[in-house]
Design a protein around this motif. Structure first.
Motif, PDB file in Angstrom:
ATOM      1  N   ASP A   1      -5.420  15.578 103.313  1.00 37.41           N
ATOM      2  CA  ASP A   1      -4.967  16.169 104.573  1.00 37.41           C
ATOM      3  C   ASP A   1      -4.312  15.129 105.483  1.00 37.41           C
ATOM      4  O   ASP A   1      -3.361  15.435 106.209  1.00 37.41           O
ATOM      5  CB  ASP A   1      -6.132  16.831 105.303  1.00 37.41           C
ATOM      6  N   LYS A   2      -4.826  13.911 105.432  1.00 35.25           N
ATOM      7  CA  LYS A   2      -4.254  12.851 106.268  1.00 35.25           C
ATOM      8  C   LYS A   2      -2.813  12.565 105.863  1.00 35.25           C
ATOM      9  O   LYS A   2      -1.928  12.403 106.720  1.00 35.25           O
ATOM     10  CB  LYS A   2      -5.106  11.583 106.159  1.00 35.25           C
TER      11      LYS A   2
ATOM     12  N   GLY B   1       1.592  11.901 107.207  1.00 33.26           N
ATOM     13  CA  GLY B   1       2.651  11.327 106.382  1.00 33.26           C
ATOM     14  C   GLY B   1       2.424   9.893 105.971  1.00 33.26           C
ATOM     15  O   GLY B   1       3.269   9.303 105.288  1.00 33.26           O
ATOM     16  N   GLN B   2       1.296   9.324 106.346  1.00 31.85           N
ATOM     17  CA  GLN B   2       1.021   7.943 105.952  1.00 31.85           C
ATOM     18  C   GLN B   2      -0.456   7.646 106.110  1.00 31.85           C
ATOM     19  O   GLN B   2      -1.212   8.411 106.706  1.00 31.85           O
ATOM     20  CB  GLN B   2       1.835   6.960 106.784  1.00 31.85           C
ATOM     21  N   ILE B   3      -0.851   6.523 105.529  1.00 31.11           N
ATOM     22  CA  ILE B   3      -2.227   6.030 105.609  1.00 31.11           C
ATOM     23  C   ILE B   3      -2.161   4.627 106.191  1.00 31.11           C
ATOM     24  O   ILE B   3      -1.212   3.874 105.938  1.00 31.11           O
ATOM     25  CB  ILE B   3      -2.891   6.014 104.218  1.00 31.11           C
ATOM     26  N   GLY B   4      -3.130   4.264 106.977  1.00 31.13           N
ATOM     27  CA  GLY B   4      -3.116   2.975 107.647  1.00 31.13           C
ATOM     28  C   GLY B   4      -2.994   1.800 106.697  1.00 31.13           C
ATOM     29  O   GLY B   4      -3.544   1.800 105.590  1.00 31.13           O
TER      30      GLY B   4
ATOM     31  N   THR C   1       3.229   5.453 102.567  1.00 32.73           N
ATOM     32  CA  THR C   1       3.896   6.555 103.246  1.00 32.73           C
ATOM     33  C   THR C   1       4.277   7.639 102.250  1.00 32.73           C
ATOM     34  O   THR C   1       4.835   7.336 101.185  1.00 32.73           O
ATOM     35  CB  THR C   1       5.169   6.051 103.958  1.00 32.73           C
ATOM     36  N   LEU C   2       3.997   8.877 102.596  1.00 32.47           N
ATOM     37  CA  LEU C   2       4.329  10.006 101.730  1.00 32.47           C
ATOM     38  C   LEU C   2       5.838  10.100 101.538  1.00 32.47           C
ATOM     39  O   LEU C   2       6.600  10.052 102.509  1.00 32.47           O
ATOM     40  CB  LEU C   2       3.808  11.303 102.342  1.00 32.47           C
ATOM     41  N   ILE C   3       6.275  10.221 100.286  1.00 33.78           N
ATOM     42  CA  ILE C   3       7.663  10.563 100.004  1.00 33.78           C
ATOM     43  C   ILE C   3       7.764  12.062 100.233  1.00 33.78           C
ATOM     44  O   ILE C   3       7.280  12.858  99.434  1.00 33.78           O
ATOM     45  CB  ILE C   3       8.056  10.185  98.563  1.00 33.78           C
ATOM     46  N   ASP C   4       8.342  12.429 101.351  1.00 37.56           N
ATOM     47  CA  ASP C   4       8.205  13.794 101.867  1.00 37.56           C
ATOM     48  C   ASP C   4       9.180  14.753 101.189  1.00 37.56           C
ATOM     49  O   ASP C   4      10.232  15.102 101.728  1.00 37.56           O
ATOM     50  CB  ASP C   4       8.418  13.801 103.382  1.00 37.56           C
TER      51      ASP C   4
ATOM     52  N   PRO D   1     -12.929   8.235 107.939  1.00 34.84           N
ATOM     53  CA  PRO D   1     -11.828   7.318 107.664  1.00 34.84           C
ATOM     54  C   PRO D   1     -11.920   6.653 106.293  1.00 34.84           C
ATOM     55  O   PRO D   1     -10.898   6.346 105.685  1.00 34.84           O
ATOM     56  CB  PRO D   1     -11.942   6.284 108.793  1.00 34.84           C
ATOM     57  N   GLU D   2     -13.149   6.415 105.817  1.00 37.01           N
ATOM     58  CA  GLU D   2     -13.276   5.752 104.523  1.00 37.01           C
ATOM     59  C   GLU D   2     -12.700   6.595 103.392  1.00 37.01           C
ATOM     60  O   GLU D   2     -12.331   6.071 102.347  1.00 37.01           O
ATOM     61  CB  GLU D   2     -14.762   5.464 104.231  1.00 37.01           C
ATOM     62  N   ALA D   3     -12.614   7.911 103.626  1.00 34.10           N
ATOM     63  CA  ALA D   3     -12.113   8.784 102.567  1.00 34.10           C
ATOM     64  C   ALA D   3     -10.675   8.439 102.192  1.00 34.10           C
ATOM     65  O   ALA D   3     -10.272   8.613 101.037  1.00 34.10           O
ATOM     66  CB  ALA D   3     -12.199  10.241 103.004  1.00 34.10           C
TER      67      ALA D   3
END
Length: 427
Positions: free
Chosen positions: A303-304, A309-312, A350-353, A382-384
């Motif tokens: 879902d994040k 569209g991205q993860i930290g 980053t998601l390739i959208d 957040p750990e997920a």
């Protein structure tokens, strides 16, 4: 055979040929099928990207993820150009450096590639291989009947059968006094049928094993037991693999019986991306120190990506998200945090959208949630997000069948009642 089917089965045959050694002499007689099949894989990888301005990077990705040797890359792009899916090709000498893509949806992609295959005048061996795989993906056929039923050349049949069994495109099971042939694509494309047959006509041991996978899609087969491992090695359960730390590969069994038939057959590349996400999540959950994570917390990671569209970024982002980068789901964006704080250069996963990638993420989410308690689905954990971390090679399901070929199997008699019934479902 319709052009759509020809294009689709070229993709499937090419996937099986990846199980053979690249220098195997028989591949010389399957050149056109392999070329068109490779092109379908690249088309699925780049669809929705519009401009490929760094063909050298794509060349490396397809070599790593799709086993397409560098010497084939330009020919594969030219195949897509011939099919009207690639344009404005720029070359440096003879080497392709960039191009534009206009890859259509799969209902149009496969007929175009099927036409390219027809125009290339495939060899008799190629035609018979494609026909055999297609028919055995619909229903099993007794070995003694297959030549006459499909109109195959009896003089070529032993060669075709050796090729397709070595590449795991065809499997054999003894049912009573008959040797029965089927393709793993039977199980991949009709998982609901296989599941129902096992439930209604298989042994209690088989039925229990399949119910286990219904309850936890993506269960590691090392923890699911010998029956599940056997079903995977026979090509009757989808199981993408990830090579874990330490060097061994782990397969993650799935039974996507609720999915639309068109997705299972005509849009396999989307499903394959979804399975890559499932395998990464389950690998992180079971082998990455996150075994206490609930299904709802697993879904948080997906879902994040869909929402933000991205993860930290963190120090291991590039290494840990390499699998999904190779699958064409994630790219590495530039870290916007200023340098000079001693942390060095990081990248942002980053998601390739594209429509395919979003659908793949949603499918992965649906597979994980189906049959599992989602009472804590909204839990913010957040750990997920770290569960998508994986720097190890990913293998598609047919490759997993090949990897497990030398594993000890259960006796064919465990499957006899189910296959007896399945033989009555011939088209």
């Amino acid at each position: 055979m319709h052009k759509f089917t020809q294009g689709l089965r070229c993709q499937d045959v090419s996937a099986g040929l990846r199980n053979l050694h690249p220098s195997d002499a028989v591949l010389a007689h399957l050149e056109e099928t392999q070329r068109v099949g490779m092109a379908s894989g690249v088309a699925a990888l780049i669809r929705g990207r519009d401009v490929i301005d760094d063909a050298a990077n794509l060349r490396a990705i397809v070599a790593d993820q799709l086993d397409i040797p560098n010497v084939y890359f330009d020919a594969v792009v030219e195949t897509l150009e011939e099919a009207g899916m690639v344009s404005d090709v720029v070359r440096n000498g003879r080497r392709i450096t960039s191009f534009n893509e206009s890859v259509p949806f799969y209902s149009d992609l496969y007929p175009r590639l099927g036409e390219v295959w027809q125009n290339a005048a495939p060899t008799e061996l190629e035609q018979q291989t494609v026909l055999l795989v297609d028919e055995l993906a619909k229903a099993p056929i007794a070995r003694d009947e297959v030549v006459d039923r499909l109109g195959l050349d009896s003089a070529e049949f032993d060669t075709v059968l050796e090729l397709t069994t070595q590449s795991q495109l065809v499997q054999l099971v003894s049912v009573g006094v008959d040797d029965v042939l089927y393709s793993p694509f039977l199980g991949f494309e009709q998982p609901g049928l296989i599941a129902d047959l096992v439930r209604d006509h298989g042994s209690a041991e088989l039925a229990d094993a399949f119910e286990t996978i219904r309850g936890e899609q993506g269960m590691p087969i090392s923890r699911a037991g010998k029956v599940v491992s056997d079903a995977v090695s026979r090509g009757l359960l989808l199981a993408p693999s990830v090579k874990l730390e330490g060097g061994h590969s782990e397969a993650f069994a799935t039974l996507p019986y609720t999915l639309d038939t068109q997705l299972l057959q005509g849009r396999k590349p989307v499903l394959d991306k979804a399975l890559a996400v499932v395998a990464c999540l389950r690998a992180g959950q079971h082998f990455g120190g996150y075994s206490n994570m609930s299904p709802g917390q697993l879904v948080y990671a997906i879902d994040k990506l869909l929402r933000e569209g991205q993860i930290g970024a963190h120090s291991s982002s590039e290494r840990q998200y390499r699998t999904l980068n190779r699958a064409g789901v994630i790219k590495f964006g530039e870290d916007r945090v200023p340098w000079g704080n001693g942390r060095g250069k990081w990248v942002v996963p980053t998601l390739i959208d594209t429509d395919d990638n979003r659908e793949a993420l949603r499918l992965a989410r649906d597979l994980i949630t189906h049959g599992e308690s989602m009472s804590d689905r909204g839990t913010n954990h957040p750990e997920a997000a770290k569960l998508l971390d994986s720097n190890d090679p990913y293998s598609a399901p047919l490759r997993t069948v090949h990897l497990l070929r030398d594993k000890s199997r259960m006796k064919d008699k465990h499957w006899q009642a189910a296959f007896d019934k399945l033989m009555g479902h011939k088209h």
